[in-house]
Design a protein around this motif. Structure first.
Motif, PDB file in Angstrom:
ATOM      1  N   GLU A  84      -6.535   5.471   5.960  1.00 51.49           N
ATOM      2  CA  GLU A  84      -5.489   6.389   5.512  1.00 51.49           C
ATOM      3  C   GLU A  84      -4.703   5.831   4.328  1.00 51.49           C
ATOM      4  O   GLU A  84      -4.319   6.575   3.422  1.00 51.49           O
ATOM      5  N   ARG A  85      -4.463   4.527   4.327  1.00 52.28           N
ATOM      6  CA  ARG A  85      -3.651   3.925   3.261  1.00 52.28           C
ATOM      7  C   ARG A  85      -4.392   3.924   1.927  1.00 52.28           C
ATOM      8  O   ARG A  85      -3.829   4.329   0.894  1.00 52.28           O
ATOM      9  N   SER A  86      -5.634   3.476   1.938  1.00 56.22           N
ATOM     10  CA  SER A  86      -6.405   3.461   0.692  1.00 56.22           C
ATOM     11  C   SER A  86      -6.734   4.874   0.235  1.00 56.22           C
ATOM     12  O   SER A  86      -6.749   5.170  -0.964  1.00 56.22           O
ATOM     13  N   GLN A  87      -6.970   5.782   1.193  1.00 57.79           N
ATOM     14  CA  GLN A  87      -7.250   7.173   0.832  1.00 57.79           C
ATOM     15  C   GLN A  87      -6.022   7.818   0.192  1.00 57.79           C
ATOM     16  O   GLN A  87      -6.142   8.595  -0.766  1.00 57.79           O
ATOM     17  N   ALA A  88      -4.839   7.484   0.699  1.00 52.19           N
ATOM     18  CA  ALA A  88      -3.608   8.038   0.120  1.00 52.19           C
ATOM     19  C   ALA A  88      -3.443   7.585  -1.328  1.00 52.19           C
ATOM     20  O   ALA A  88      -3.031   8.371  -2.198  1.00 52.19           O
ATOM     21  N   ILE A  89      -3.769   6.333  -1.611  1.00 47.28           N
ATOM     22  CA  ILE A  89      -3.667   5.822  -2.978  1.00 47.28           C
ATOM     23  C   ILE A  89      -4.657   6.533  -3.890  1.00 47.28           C
ATOM     24  O   ILE A  89      -4.315   6.954  -5.009  1.00 47.28           O
ATOM     25  N   VAL A  90      -5.899   6.680  -3.422  1.00 45.74           N
ATOM     26  CA  VAL A  90      -6.901   7.378  -4.233  1.00 45.74           C
ATOM     27  C   VAL A  90      -6.488   8.820  -4.480  1.00 45.74           C
ATOM     28  O   VAL A  90      -6.613   9.333  -5.600  1.00 45.74           O
ATOM     29  N   ASP A  91      -5.987   9.497  -3.462  1.00 48.50           N
ATOM     30  CA  ASP A  91      -5.538  10.887  -3.631  1.00 48.50           C
ATOM     31  C   ASP A  91      -4.453  10.982  -4.694  1.00 48.50           C
ATOM     32  O   ASP A  91      -4.457  11.907  -5.526  1.00 48.50           O
ATOM     33  N   ASN A 136      -6.320  -6.534  -2.440  1.00 55.82           N
ATOM     34  CA  ASN A 136      -7.278  -5.602  -3.028  1.00 55.82           C
ATOM     35  C   ASN A 136      -6.980  -4.189  -2.551  1.00 55.82           C
ATOM     36  O   ASN A 136      -5.902  -3.918  -2.020  1.00 55.82           O
ATOM     37  N   MET A 137      -7.940  -3.291  -2.721  1.00 59.12           N
ATOM     38  CA  MET A 137      -7.711  -1.887  -2.396  1.00 59.12           C
ATOM     39  C   MET A 137      -8.727  -1.414  -1.359  1.00 59.12           C
ATOM     40  O   MET A 137      -9.723  -0.796  -1.667  1.00 59.12           O
ATOM     41  N   ALA A 157       0.835  -1.209   0.000  1.00 65.32           N
ATOM     42  CA  ALA A 157       0.000   0.000   0.000  1.00 65.32           C
ATOM     43  C   ALA A 157       0.862   1.250   0.000  1.00 65.32           C
ATOM     44  O   ALA A 157       0.616   2.197  -0.762  1.00 65.32           O
ATOM     45  N   ARG A 158       1.878   1.272   0.837  1.00 70.05           N
ATOM     46  CA  ARG A 158       2.764   2.447   0.900  1.00 70.05           C
ATOM     47  C   ARG A 158       3.578   2.595  -0.375  1.00 70.05           C
ATOM     48  O   ARG A 158       3.745   3.703  -0.899  1.00 70.05           O
ATOM     49  N   ASP A 159       4.078   1.473  -0.873  1.00 72.93           N
ATOM     50  CA  ASP A 159       4.938   1.510  -2.049  1.00 72.93           C
ATOM     51  C   ASP A 159       4.187   1.987  -3.283  1.00 72.93           C
ATOM     52  O   ASP A 159       4.686   2.814  -4.055  1.00 72.93           O
ATOM     53  N   PHE A 193      -5.317  -4.419   3.261  1.00 70.99           N
ATOM     54  CA  PHE A 193      -3.983  -4.008   3.679  1.00 70.99           C
ATOM     55  C   PHE A 193      -3.631  -4.530   5.069  1.00 70.99           C
ATOM     56  O   PHE A 193      -2.467  -4.458   5.480  1.00 70.99           O
ATOM     57  N   SER A 194      -4.616  -5.047   5.794  1.00 68.79           N
ATOM     58  CA  SER A 194      -4.382  -5.590   7.134  1.00 68.79           C
ATOM     59  C   SER A 194      -4.302  -7.106   7.146  1.00 68.79           C
ATOM     60  O   SER A 194      -3.888  -7.704   8.144  1.00 68.79           O
ATOM     61  N   ASN A 195      -4.706  -7.749   6.059  1.00 69.70           N
ATOM     62  CA  ASN A 195      -4.666  -9.212   5.973  1.00 69.70           C
ATOM     63  C   ASN A 195      -3.235  -9.731   5.850  1.00 69.70           C
ATOM     64  O   ASN A 195      -2.306  -8.991   5.528  1.00 69.70           O
ATOM     65  N   VAL A 196      -3.062 -11.035   6.086  1.00 75.29           N
ATOM     66  CA  VAL A 196      -1.802 -11.710   5.775  1.00 75.29           C
ATOM     67  C   VAL A 196      -1.806 -11.954   4.274  1.00 75.29           C
ATOM     68  O   VAL A 196      -2.479 -12.854   3.769  1.00 75.29           O
TER      69      VAL A 196
END
Length: 333
Positions: A42-49, A138-139, A16-18, A144-147
């Motif tokens: 925050e992670r998915s919102q950052a990608i959408v932004d 997925n997004m 997600a960060r990468d 982003f919290s799953n294994v």
């Protein structure tokens, strides 16, 4: 494939960060296909932004997401917005935001005749000449919290192939039909496999079973219990299986896992609290060599039976397989 372009396994949160950082520097194209596409942390919102900013500066941004994940296809084409479920309304707002910025957003599966037929379970992201594929992320916040993980490739040819495949899927989906399953070389040791929605005909499942039949030992990691002919092969081999127990799952997943365990008569070695969403099979051959299948397919016979779109890598690359084994030791065992 030389060392510079060797794939790197990124756990879900790192992915997600990468990918957000890559999109922030995108020069000419971004393409993403996923089952779920939401901006709910925050992670998915950052990608959408970053997707919106990229589209606004003229980057070709194309997103494809699965209709079934949000609501039943017939409900999704209702004309009265007030009758849409809240989850779907949030998705529609996200679609409008990306389109307003100049990007494209396509819902896949609207013309499917049933809830599962025509479902898209593939996942990848392309940013310029970087390709993220071979995992199950997925997004959204849950993903982003799953294994789970994605592989990052710095490879223009693979990026081009995924862009072409996404366009191919979109065109086939607009016509309400499936496309031919096929494969393509990624390197001398790795092939990418595409299931494109043909019912009862999963190329990925067939290749997983073929490797299992040749193997002396198999390690399988999946969200669900393996079923069908692959499971029968696993029962005849030295196999270790890691999948979620139905008691730790929720709603539909609980039912699918419980039915799978009852019919397959398999037990899981996975006992962590975090939900397991990774999917790979490592086959150790009699001569000690190893092969792997890694991607979006859960190794259930039913996925191919109904014609779910999937993507996976079949690899004999020791570097890539070692990363899968390290992931298994660190997060699964």
């Amino acid at each position: 494939m030389n060392a510079l372009h060797s794939p790197k396994l990124l756990p879900a949160a790192d992915y997600a960060r990468d990918v957000a950082k890559k999109i922030a520097k995108a020069r000419y194209r971004v393409a993403m296909i996923a089952t779920t596409f939401r901006a709910n942390d925050e992670r998915s919102q950052a990608i959408v932004d970053e997707l919106v900013r990229a589209a606004e500066r003229g980057v070709d941004v194309c997103i494809c997401a699965d209709t079934f994940t949000y609501i039943e296809p017939k409900e999704f084409i209702l004309r009265a917005p007030k009758r849409q479920p809240a989850r779907a309304m949030q998705a529609l707002k996200l679609e409008r935001r990306i389109k307003k910025a100049g990007g494209s957003f396509h819902w896949l599966g609207r013309k499917a005749n049933t809830l599962f037929a025509g479902r898209t379970h593939s996942k990848w992201t392309v940013v310029d000449d970087t390709a993220y594929v071979g995992g199950g992320v997925n997004m959204d916040d849950e993903s982003f919290s799953n294994v789970d993980y994605m592989f990052r490739f710095s490879d223009q040819a693979l990026a081009d192939r995924l862009i072409q495949e996404q366009q191919h899927i979109y065109r086939a989906d607009r016509g309400g039909g499936a496309a031919r399953n096929h494969s393509a070389p990624v390197s001398k040791t790795t092939t990418i496999l595409f299931d494109n929605g043909l019912p009862t005909n999963s190329l990925i499942y067939k290749r997983a079973r073929a490797l299992a039949k040749q193997a002396e030992h198999i390690a399988l990691v999946s969200q669900y219990c393996p079923t069908g002919a692959l499971n029968r092969t696993l029962k005849r081999k030295q196999a270790v299986l890691y999948f979620n127990h139905w008691r730790t799952a929720s709603s539909l997943n609980k039912l699918l896992i419980r039915l799978g365990m009852m019919t397959a008569r398999q037990k899981t070695l996975y006992n962590h609290d975090c939900y397991l969403h990774a999917k790979f099979l490592i086959a150790t051959m009699p001569d000690g060599s190893k092969a792997a299948i890694t991607g979006s397919h859960n190794f259930m016979y039913g996925s191919g039976l109904v014609g779910t779109r999937e993507v996976a890598l079949e690899t004999y690359d020791p570097h890539l397989i070692r990363q899968l084994e390290t992931f298994r030791r660190r997060y699964v065992e």
